[in-house]
Scaffold this active site. Sequence first.
Site, PDB file in Angstrom:
ATOM      1  N   ASP A  30       0.853  -1.185   0.000  1.00  0.00           N
ATOM      2  CA  ASP A  30       0.000   0.000   0.000  1.00  0.00           C
ATOM      3  C   ASP A  30       0.893   1.240   0.000  1.00  0.00           C
ATOM      4  O   ASP A  30       1.880   1.284   0.731  1.00  0.00           O
ATOM      5  CB  ASP A  30      -0.898  -0.020   1.237  1.00  0.00           C
ATOM      6  CG  ASP A  30      -2.034   0.979   1.167  1.00  0.00           C
ATOM      7  OD1 ASP A  30      -1.777   2.177   0.921  1.00  0.00           O
ATOM      8  OD2 ASP A  30      -3.184   0.572   1.376  1.00  0.00           O
ATOM      9  N   ILE A  31       0.544   2.233  -0.796  1.00  0.00           N
ATOM     10  CA  ILE A  31       1.366   3.452  -0.856  1.00  0.00           C
ATOM     11  C   ILE A  31       1.090   4.394   0.313  1.00  0.00           C
ATOM     12  O   ILE A  31       1.794   5.376   0.499  1.00  0.00           O
ATOM     13  CB  ILE A  31       1.205   4.209  -2.194  1.00  0.00           C
ATOM     14  CG1 ILE A  31      -0.240   4.655  -2.413  1.00  0.00           C
ATOM     15  CG2 ILE A  31       1.703   3.345  -3.351  1.00  0.00           C
ATOM     16  CD1 ILE A  31      -0.426   5.577  -3.612  1.00  0.00           C
ATOM     17  N   GLY A  87     -13.810  -1.195   1.228  1.00  0.00           N
ATOM     18  CA  GLY A  87     -14.757  -1.285   0.132  1.00  0.00           C
ATOM     19  C   GLY A  87     -15.186  -0.002  -0.535  1.00  0.00           C
ATOM     20  O   GLY A  87     -15.969  -0.035  -1.478  1.00  0.00           O
ATOM     21  N   HIS A  94     -10.852  -5.796  -3.032  1.00  0.00           N
ATOM     22  CA  HIS A  94      -9.515  -5.903  -2.449  1.00  0.00           C
ATOM     23  C   HIS A  94      -9.585  -6.037  -0.940  1.00  0.00           C
ATOM     24  O   HIS A  94     -10.584  -5.709  -0.316  1.00  0.00           O
ATOM     25  CB  HIS A  94      -8.651  -4.701  -2.833  1.00  0.00           C
ATOM     26  CG  HIS A  94      -9.140  -3.398  -2.307  1.00  0.00           C
ATOM     27  ND1 HIS A  94     -10.233  -2.736  -2.828  1.00  0.00           N
ATOM     28  CD2 HIS A  94      -8.688  -2.614  -1.306  1.00  0.00           C
ATOM     29  CE1 HIS A  94     -10.421  -1.602  -2.170  1.00  0.00           C
ATOM     30  NE2 HIS A  94      -9.493  -1.508  -1.231  1.00  0.00           N
ATOM     31  N   HIS A  96      -7.076  -5.430   2.621  1.00  0.00           N
ATOM     32  CA  HIS A  96      -5.874  -4.886   3.246  1.00  0.00           C
ATOM     33  C   HIS A  96      -5.329  -5.910   4.233  1.00  0.00           C
ATOM     34  O   HIS A  96      -6.097  -6.455   5.032  1.00  0.00           O
ATOM     35  CB  HIS A  96      -6.185  -3.604   4.031  1.00  0.00           C
ATOM     36  CG  HIS A  96      -6.640  -2.463   3.205  1.00  0.00           C
ATOM     37  ND1 HIS A  96      -5.817  -1.398   2.916  1.00  0.00           N
ATOM     38  CD2 HIS A  96      -7.831  -2.185   2.617  1.00  0.00           C
ATOM     39  CE1 HIS A  96      -6.485  -0.518   2.182  1.00  0.00           C
ATOM     40  NE2 HIS A  96      -7.714  -0.979   1.994  1.00  0.00           N
TER      41      HIS A  96
END
Length: 130
Positions: A30-31, A87, A94, A96
């Site tokens: 994750d950025i 969501g 996806h 996390h």
Amino acid sequence: MEDNIFARIVRGEIPCHKVWEDEKHLAFLDIRPVQPGHTLVIAKADGDYLFDLEPQRYGELMQAVRTVARLLKERTGCQRVVEVVLGYEVPHAHVHLIPTHSMADLPPILGTPADPAELATLAARLRQGA
């Protein structure tokens, strides 16, 4: 075909820091990590809402999530990997995965105590027709 940031990553139009991949799924850092190693696991195929995925696709994604969680736990040395599904932030299914050592590694996620009568009313409404 979707044109969100995750679909563009899958197509190779936007770079990512990939940590794992199979034919149907991609996992990358994750950025905006909550903790070092915060990883996103996505399905390569289109699909906005996680809970609208067909049962087989949903199961395959959860198996990929489990594989990546084990990898993160082993390679980061964390105590637990926390799974979070939001969501809303990107319209592409996806999950996390956040390596943690304690609850202190996470942003506040607990609500305030609820009224027991309100909980009873809501639980009864949710059970209707179940």
